[in-house]
Design a protein around this motif. Sequence first.
Motif, PDB file in Angstrom:
ATOM      1  N   CYS A  24       0.854  -1.188   0.000  1.00 22.75           N
ATOM      2  CA  CYS A  24       0.000   0.000   0.000  1.00 22.75           C
ATOM      3  C   CYS A  24       0.889   1.237   0.000  1.00 22.75           C
ATOM      4  O   CYS A  24       1.726   1.403   0.887  1.00 22.75           O
ATOM      5  CB  CYS A  24      -0.917   0.010   1.221  1.00 22.75           C
ATOM      6  SG  CYS A  24      -2.066   1.409   1.256  1.00 22.75           S
ATOM      7  N   ARG A 101     -13.849   5.278  -6.962  1.00 27.72           N
ATOM      8  CA  ARG A 101     -13.254   4.093  -7.592  1.00 27.72           C
ATOM      9  C   ARG A 101     -12.943   4.417  -9.040  1.00 27.72           C
ATOM     10  O   ARG A 101     -13.565   5.292  -9.661  1.00 27.72           O
ATOM     11  CB  ARG A 101     -14.200   2.893  -7.508  1.00 27.72           C
ATOM     12  CG  ARG A 101     -15.468   3.050  -8.322  1.00 27.72           C
ATOM     13  CD  ARG A 101     -16.358   1.824  -8.260  1.00 27.72           C
ATOM     14  NE  ARG A 101     -17.481   1.932  -9.183  1.00 27.72           N
ATOM     15  CZ  ARG A 101     -17.422   1.598 -10.469  1.00 27.72           C
ATOM     16  NH1 ARG A 101     -16.301   1.125 -10.973  1.00 27.72           N
ATOM     17  NH2 ARG A 101     -18.483   1.727 -11.247  1.00 27.72           N
ATOM     18  N   HIS A 109      -7.229   0.315  -6.110  1.00 27.71           N
ATOM     19  CA  HIS A 109      -8.107   1.053  -5.198  1.00 27.71           C
ATOM     20  C   HIS A 109      -7.350   2.204  -4.547  1.00 27.71           C
ATOM     21  O   HIS A 109      -6.124   2.153  -4.378  1.00 27.71           O
ATOM     22  CB  HIS A 109      -8.648   0.112  -4.121  1.00 27.71           C
ATOM     23  CG  HIS A 109      -9.431  -1.039  -4.681  1.00 27.71           C
ATOM     24  ND1 HIS A 109     -10.790  -1.001  -4.862  1.00 27.71           N
ATOM     25  CD2 HIS A 109      -9.015  -2.251  -5.128  1.00 27.71           C
ATOM     26  CE1 HIS A 109     -11.198  -2.147  -5.384  1.00 27.71           C
ATOM     27  NE2 HIS A 109     -10.149  -2.918  -5.554  1.00 27.71           N
ATOM     28  N   GLY A 126      -5.783  -4.565  -5.569  1.00 26.17           N
ATOM     29  CA  GLY A 126      -6.446  -5.795  -5.149  1.00 26.17           C
ATOM     30  C   GLY A 126      -7.657  -5.667  -4.267  1.00 26.17           C
ATOM     31  O   GLY A 126      -8.654  -6.352  -4.495  1.00 26.17           O
ATOM     32  N   THR A 127      -7.613  -4.819  -3.235  1.00 22.58           N
ATOM     33  CA  THR A 127      -8.740  -4.732  -2.308  1.00 22.58           C
ATOM     34  C   THR A 127      -9.009  -3.275  -1.929  1.00 22.58           C
ATOM     35  O   THR A 127      -8.090  -2.453  -1.915  1.00 22.58           O
ATOM     36  CB  THR A 127      -8.468  -5.516  -1.012  1.00 22.58           C
ATOM     37  OG1 THR A 127      -7.276  -5.026  -0.392  1.00 22.58           O
ATOM     38  CG2 THR A 127      -8.299  -6.999  -1.295  1.00 22.58           C
ATOM     39  N   PRO A 128     -10.280  -2.930  -1.614  1.00 25.02           N
ATOM     40  CA  PRO A 128     -10.613  -1.560  -1.216  1.00 25.02           C
ATOM     41  C   PRO A 128      -9.824  -1.107  -0.003  1.00 25.02           C
ATOM     42  O   PRO A 128      -9.522  -1.893   0.904  1.00 25.02           O
ATOM     43  CB  PRO A 128     -12.113  -1.641  -0.916  1.00 25.02           C
ATOM     44  CG  PRO A 128     -12.606  -2.767  -1.756  1.00 25.02           C
ATOM     45  CD  PRO A 128     -11.485  -3.776  -1.747  1.00 25.02           C
ATOM     46  N   THR A 186     -14.937   0.105   3.643  1.00 23.04           N
ATOM     47  CA  THR A 186     -16.115  -0.728   3.408  1.00 23.04           C
ATOM     48  C   THR A 186     -17.133  -0.050   2.504  1.00 23.04           C
ATOM     49  O   THR A 186     -18.009  -0.709   1.950  1.00 23.04           O
ATOM     50  CB  THR A 186     -16.802  -1.093   4.734  1.00 23.04           C
ATOM     51  OG1 THR A 186     -17.262   0.108   5.380  1.00 23.04           O
ATOM     52  CG2 THR A 186     -15.840  -1.832   5.662  1.00 23.04           C
ATOM     53  N   GLU A 215     -17.208  -9.988   6.791  1.00 26.38           N
ATOM     54  CA  GLU A 215     -16.019  -9.817   5.978  1.00 26.38           C
ATOM     55  C   GLU A 215     -14.888  -9.233   6.817  1.00 26.38           C
ATOM     56  O   GLU A 215     -15.072  -8.253   7.536  1.00 26.38           O
ATOM     57  CB  GLU A 215     -16.325  -8.877   4.811  1.00 26.38           C
ATOM     58  CG  GLU A 215     -15.200  -8.764   3.794  1.00 26.38           C
ATOM     59  CD  GLU A 215     -15.616  -7.937   2.591  1.00 26.38           C
ATOM     60  OE1 GLU A 215     -14.959  -8.069   1.555  1.00 26.38           O
ATOM     61  OE2 GLU A 215     -16.598  -7.172   2.715  1.00 26.38           O
ATOM     62  N   GLY A 234      -8.576  -1.612   5.375  1.00 26.56           N
ATOM     63  CA  GLY A 234      -8.912  -2.257   4.118  1.00 26.56           C
ATOM     64  C   GLY A 234      -9.652  -3.560   4.355  1.00 26.56           C
ATOM     65  O   GLY A 234      -9.721  -4.058   5.486  1.00 26.56           O
ATOM     66  N   LEU A 235     -10.194  -4.108   3.287  1.00 24.51           N
ATOM     67  CA  LEU A 235     -10.919  -5.362   3.366  1.00 24.51           C
ATOM     68  C   LEU A 235      -9.970  -6.537   3.143  1.00 24.51           C
ATOM     69  O   LEU A 235      -8.946  -6.410   2.475  1.00 24.51           O
ATOM     70  CB  LEU A 235     -12.030  -5.397   2.312  1.00 24.51           C
ATOM     71  CG  LEU A 235     -13.048  -4.244   2.348  1.00 24.51           C
ATOM     72  CD1 LEU A 235     -14.130  -4.470   1.297  1.00 24.51           C
ATOM     73  CD2 LEU A 235     -13.673  -4.126   3.728  1.00 24.51           C
ATOM     74  N   GLY A 236     -10.338  -7.699   3.698  1.00 26.25           N
ATOM     75  CA  GLY A 236      -9.566  -8.905   3.459  1.00 26.25           C
ATOM     76  C   GLY A 236      -8.281  -8.953   4.262  1.00 26.25           C
ATOM     77  O   GLY A 236      -8.234  -8.600   5.439  1.00 26.25           O
ATOM     78  N   THR A 237      -7.198  -9.367   3.602  1.00 28.72           N
ATOM     79  CA  THR A 237      -5.898  -9.535   4.249  1.00 28.72           C
ATOM     80  C   THR A 237      -5.106  -8.234   4.208  1.00 28.72           C
ATOM     81  O   THR A 237      -5.087  -7.547   3.187  1.00 28.72           O
ATOM     82  CB  THR A 237      -5.096 -10.647   3.547  1.00 28.72           C
ATOM     83  OG1 THR A 237      -5.873 -11.853   3.546  1.00 28.72           O
ATOM     84  CG2 THR A 237      -3.781 -10.896   4.252  1.00 28.72           C
TER      85      THR A 237
END
Length: 269
Positions: A24, A101, A109, A126-128, A186, A215, A234-237
């Motif tokens: 990031c 976006r 993102h 990859g993720t927001p 989110t 999530e 961020g979302l996910g990992t």
Amino acid sequence: MSPVYGRPPWPRSGPHAAPLPGVCQVWWARPGDVRPDHDALLGKADLVRRARLALPADRQRLTAGAAVARLVLGAALATPPAELRIDRTCTACGSPHGRPRLADDEGLHFSISHAGHCVVVAVLPGTPVGVDVEAVGRFAPDEVGDLADCALADCERAHLGRLPAPERPRAFTVSWVRREAVLKATGEGLGIAPDELVVTPASTPPRVLRRGSPEPVWLHDLPAPAGFVAALAGLGTAPDDVVHRDAGPLLRQTSRRASGPTMRSQRYP
């Protein structure tokens, strides 16, 4: 005592050719880095949004955030900054105030925040991602109680109330930026009830304790300039690395390259 607004001692180079997976980028700038010729980097929607702002300082902050985001994203996508199509449609109501976006690239993102003399842009493949920054001295001790009643969950308010009064403004501000970063990531925004999102208090490492969706969400505090606090979510990992960059040289270099007579400029006092 007034906060000291200094530039962070981060690397002074330009953007990577393309953001790396798992990394990031966090770009820091100051509104004073903005020049009239940076208007050529903005899209039509940016100019419309800026025209609605009454104060020159607010217009400068918006310009700085939009210019840095478009420079970094444009370099990553090999697209002129002003030609990037950025969609801000709210998924709940359809108005243009939602999470920004890229309309033509759903894999890259970004998030923008600004406060006082500080502007920050986060870019993550990859993720927001969501980023938020706030000046520590914005809230007085006697204001914090009412603000906490409106913005924080019950357990967060209880923790805040146990602190000595002089410590509450900073603790509240840390809680605020942590929540804001999560809500930006989110895409939920401030429309959700405070108890639907619970984060750890300022005295403990940043973490999401409860939210309405299963999530996973990660949350980091950021090393903001003196006088500010900031958070990244961020979302996910969580990313493997968070790289801080100074956007001032990037803006100044762009300003020197630009030609002046045809700029859509709005000069700032």
